[in-house]
Motif scaffolding. Sequence first.
Motif, PDB file in Angstrom:
ATOM      1  N   GLY A   3      35.920  -6.700 -17.996  1.00 20.11           N
ATOM      2  CA  GLY A   3      36.357  -7.666 -18.990  1.00 20.11           C
ATOM      3  C   GLY A   3      36.857  -8.928 -18.312  1.00 20.11           C
ATOM      4  O   GLY A   3      37.155  -8.949 -17.123  1.00 20.11           O
ATOM      5  N   LEU A  56      35.349  -1.727 -19.140  1.00 20.32           N
ATOM      6  CA  LEU A  56      35.073  -2.848 -20.043  1.00 20.32           C
ATOM      7  C   LEU A  56      33.762  -3.555 -19.727  1.00 20.32           C
ATOM      8  O   LEU A  56      33.286  -3.539 -18.590  1.00 20.32           O
ATOM      9  N   THR A  58      31.456  -7.179 -19.690  1.00 18.83           N
ATOM     10  CA  THR A  58      31.755  -8.569 -19.333  1.00 18.83           C
ATOM     11  C   THR A  58      32.012  -9.424 -20.569  1.00 18.83           C
ATOM     12  O   THR A  58      32.595 -10.493 -20.462  1.00 18.83           O
ATOM     13  N   ASP A  60      33.952  -8.416 -23.021  1.00 23.35           N
ATOM     14  CA  ASP A  60      35.274  -8.045 -23.517  1.00 23.35           C
ATOM     15  C   ASP A  60      36.338  -8.932 -22.887  1.00 23.35           C
ATOM     16  O   ASP A  60      36.199  -9.380 -21.749  1.00 23.35           O
ATOM     17  N   SER A  61      37.396  -9.166 -23.657  1.00 24.04           N
ATOM     18  CA  SER A  61      38.497 -10.008 -23.179  1.00 24.04           C
ATOM     19  C   SER A  61      39.759  -9.175 -23.029  1.00 24.04           C
ATOM     20  O   SER A  61      40.007  -8.256 -23.815  1.00 24.04           O
ATOM     21  N   PHE A  71      42.956  -5.830 -25.880  1.00 28.29           N
ATOM     22  CA  PHE A  71      41.551  -5.985 -25.534  1.00 28.29           C
ATOM     23  C   PHE A  71      40.808  -6.471 -26.773  1.00 28.29           C
ATOM     24  O   PHE A  71      40.909  -5.856 -27.836  1.00 28.29           O
ATOM     25  N   LEU A  73      37.301  -6.809 -28.297  1.00 25.95           N
ATOM     26  CA  LEU A  73      36.003  -6.171 -28.072  1.00 25.95           C
ATOM     27  C   LEU A  73      35.002  -6.690 -29.106  1.00 25.95           C
ATOM     28  O   LEU A  73      34.959  -6.202 -30.239  1.00 25.95           O
TER      29      LEU A  73
END
Length: 139
Positions: A3, A56, A58, A60-61, A71, A73
């Motif tokens: 993430g 996670l 890439t 995802d934050s 998170f 998503l």
Amino acid sequence: MAGIHFSFIDFKQLLALNIGIADRLDENRAESFTILYCNLEGIDQDVIDYALENILRTSDSIVNHEKNYFFVLPYTDKYGAEIVKKMFDEAFAKFLNSFLLSYPADGEKPEDLLGAMQDSVSVFWKYDLPCLDRFAKVI
């Protein structure tokens, strides 16, 4: 896979960005993205970093304030986010206190989602997330 980590100060803007993208691209207005909150208290930072790197996507934050992790998503409903949460439980060999909210089902604006998260964690887990106070609506 991993993430992308954002500053906690930018959490509200990150949600606004994800809402904008969802509104532009998701005509069904289904669960366009889900916010997964996890309390990672008592877990070594190296273990956290390793798990985040390997679980996670890439897209995802990650936003955290101390050991409170949030998170974002995208294109993930609550069912999918629950799978991610179970992967974290396994990686940390511990059942994590967590909560899930989805856009737009649980709120239409960043303030609504963050307020709902704060209220839900307070009721469900019996502790506050005062770090979210900075994002509260001003009436």
